[in-house]
Design an enzyme around this catalytic site. Structure first.
Site, mmCIF file in Angstrom:
data_model
loop_
_atom_site.group_PDB
_atom_site.id
_atom_site.type_symbol
_atom_site.label_atom_id
_atom_site.label_comp_id
_atom_site.label_asym_id
_atom_site.label_seq_id
_atom_site.Cartn_x
_atom_site.Cartn_y
_atom_site.Cartn_z
ATOM 1 N N HIS A 1 10.467 -13.749 15.723
ATOM 2 C CA HIS A 1 9.547 -12.876 16.457
ATOM 3 C C HIS A 1 8.098 -13.365 16.435
ATOM 4 O O HIS A 1 7.386 -13.247 17.425
ATOM 5 C CB HIS A 1 9.581 -11.455 15.885
ATOM 6 C CG HIS A 1 10.906 -10.801 15.995
ATOM 7 N ND1 HIS A 1 11.880 -10.951 15.038
ATOM 8 C CD2 HIS A 1 11.431 -10.012 16.968
ATOM 9 C CE1 HIS A 1 12.943 -10.274 15.404
ATOM 10 N NE2 HIS A 1 12.712 -9.703 16.567
ATOM 11 N N GLU B 1 9.289 -11.963 8.089
ATOM 12 C CA GLU B 1 9.159 -13.338 8.616
ATOM 13 C C GLU B 1 8.021 -14.097 7.934
ATOM 14 O O GLU B 1 8.147 -15.303 7.666
ATOM 15 C CB GLU B 1 9.003 -13.306 10.144
ATOM 16 C CG GLU B 1 10.310 -12.831 10.812
ATOM 17 C CD GLU B 1 10.343 -12.960 12.335
ATOM 18 O OE1 GLU B 1 9.328 -13.364 12.935
ATOM 19 O OE2 GLU B 1 11.399 -12.650 12.922
ATOM 20 N N ARG C 1 1.350 17.049 14.643
ATOM 21 C CA ARG C 1 0.387 17.300 15.718
ATOM 22 C C ARG C 1 1.054 18.122 16.812
ATOM 23 O O ARG C 1 2.099 17.741 17.323
ATOM 24 C CB ARG C 1 -0.097 15.989 16.333
ATOM 25 C CG ARG C 1 -1.079 15.242 15.469
ATOM 26 C CD ARG C 1 -1.709 14.079 16.238
ATOM 27 N NE ARG C 1 -2.846 13.554 15.540
ATOM 28 C CZ ARG C 1 -2.771 12.595 14.596
ATOM 29 N NH1 ARG C 1 -1.617 12.068 14.283
ATOM 30 N NH2 ARG C 1 -3.874 12.191 13.992
ATOM 31 N N ARG D 1 -8.116 15.526 9.923
ATOM 32 C CA ARG D 1 -7.277 16.586 10.462
ATOM 33 C C ARG D 1 -7.772 17.971 10.067
ATOM 34 O O ARG D 1 -7.348 18.960 10.645
ATOM 35 C CB ARG D 1 -5.836 16.387 9.989
ATOM 36 C CG ARG D 1 -5.214 15.079 10.445
ATOM 37 C CD ARG D 1 -4.991 15.054 11.944
ATOM 38 N NE ARG D 1 -4.119 16.135 12.345
ATOM 39 C CZ ARG D 1 -2.805 16.124 12.208
ATOM 40 N NH1 ARG D 1 -2.194 15.068 11.725
ATOM 41 N NH2 ARG D 1 -2.070 17.157 12.578
#
Ligand code: URA
Length: 269
Positions: free
Chosen positions: A8, A87, A179, A234
């Site tokens: 990847h 990786e 949320r 928050r």
């Protein structure tokens, strides 16, 4: 024959030139920003192009104190982070610092502060495919110490504080972080009250990659840590502004680069 590329990240042992250290932003565009910040304080040049950029994985190679350091984006969340860390480990990287952004859930934490994660609540899915849920997602003590020493050096001049503690690391930004301003405007029962419970348990913040990173690093016997810049709170102002994003991002980058310097210097000493 050229050494094979990992699937990847499109990197090989040859292209990373023996790098064993990695800074891990989530956002691929942040890789160039971090490379630029390293060039500014270490006097190098930012390469015209990244080493590789495939999907969400954008990687630059820079020098810090004479050591090769990769800046490799992970994308958002556990699955893509697990691929990046796995990786990079296959290629010989042994030290990882996530450099991200976060939403605080404690009143006392302000936008522009940074959070250094000493351990993560594993609310992700990817880490469970590497180690059972009882296995702790903790930062490596040397990386944690370097991040704290760095924040002590860097944060006063940025006129912000840093906080060291537990992070809740989720698989979703909306439902998993409770949320209601999502498409559904509804949070499934399993997550209703989660934020208040975490707050009572002195969890500092929400983000989406540290549980995976820290679990994998521990399971692999490698060193991992995480610093995030606060871009929202928050309990006070939930709306994330561009200005808050840039400030949180910039502060986390400064702390992460200095911590990497300290780790490289300590290895040599
Ligand atoms: N990243 C998250 O996962 N949550 C936030 O609130 C901010 C950044």
């Amino acid at each position: 024959m050229a050494p094979p590329e990992v699937y990847h990240l499109a990197l090989s042992e040859k292209t990373i030139a023996g790098a064993q250290y990695a800074l891990l932003p989530g956002d691929p565009f942040r890789s160039a920003l971090i490379a630029g910040a390293i060039a500014k304080c270490h006097g190098g040049m930012v390469p015209d192009r990244p080493l590789a950029h495939r999907r969400e994985y954008c990687t630059y190679l820079m020098d810090i104190c004479g050591a090769k350091v990769l800046i490799a984006s992970t994308g958002i969340g556990g699955p893509s982070t697990s691929i990046a860390v796995d990786e990079l480990a296959q290629l010989g990287v042994h030290t990882f610092i996530r450099v991200g952004t976060t939403g605080a859930i404690q009143d006392s934490i302000e936008i522009g502060d940074v959070v250094i994660t000493n351990g993560s609540v594993r609310l992700d899915g990817a880490s469970r495919q590497y180690a059972p849920i009882e296995y702790p997602a903790v930062a490596h003590h040397e990386v944690l110490t370097a991040l704290v020493d760095s924040a002590n050096a860097v944060m006063p001049s940025l006129k912000h504080r840093f906080h060291v503690g537990i992070t809740a690391s989720t698989d979703t930004f909306y439902q998993g972080q409770e949320r209601r301003e999502s498409f559904l405007h509804y949070v499934p029962r399993a997550f209703q009250g989660l934020t208040e419970e975490l707050r009572q348990l002195h969890v500092l913040n929400y983000e989406m990659e540290s549980a995976t990173l820290l679990t994998l690093c521990n399971a692999f016997g490698l060193r991992g840590g995480c610093v995030t810049g606060v871009i929202g709170n928050r309990t006070t102002a939930e709306r994330i502004t561009e200005h808050a994003l840039r400030r949180g991002e910039e502060h986390a980058i400064q702390v992460a680069i200095k911590a990497m310097e300290l780790l490289i210097q300590n290895r040599r000493a």
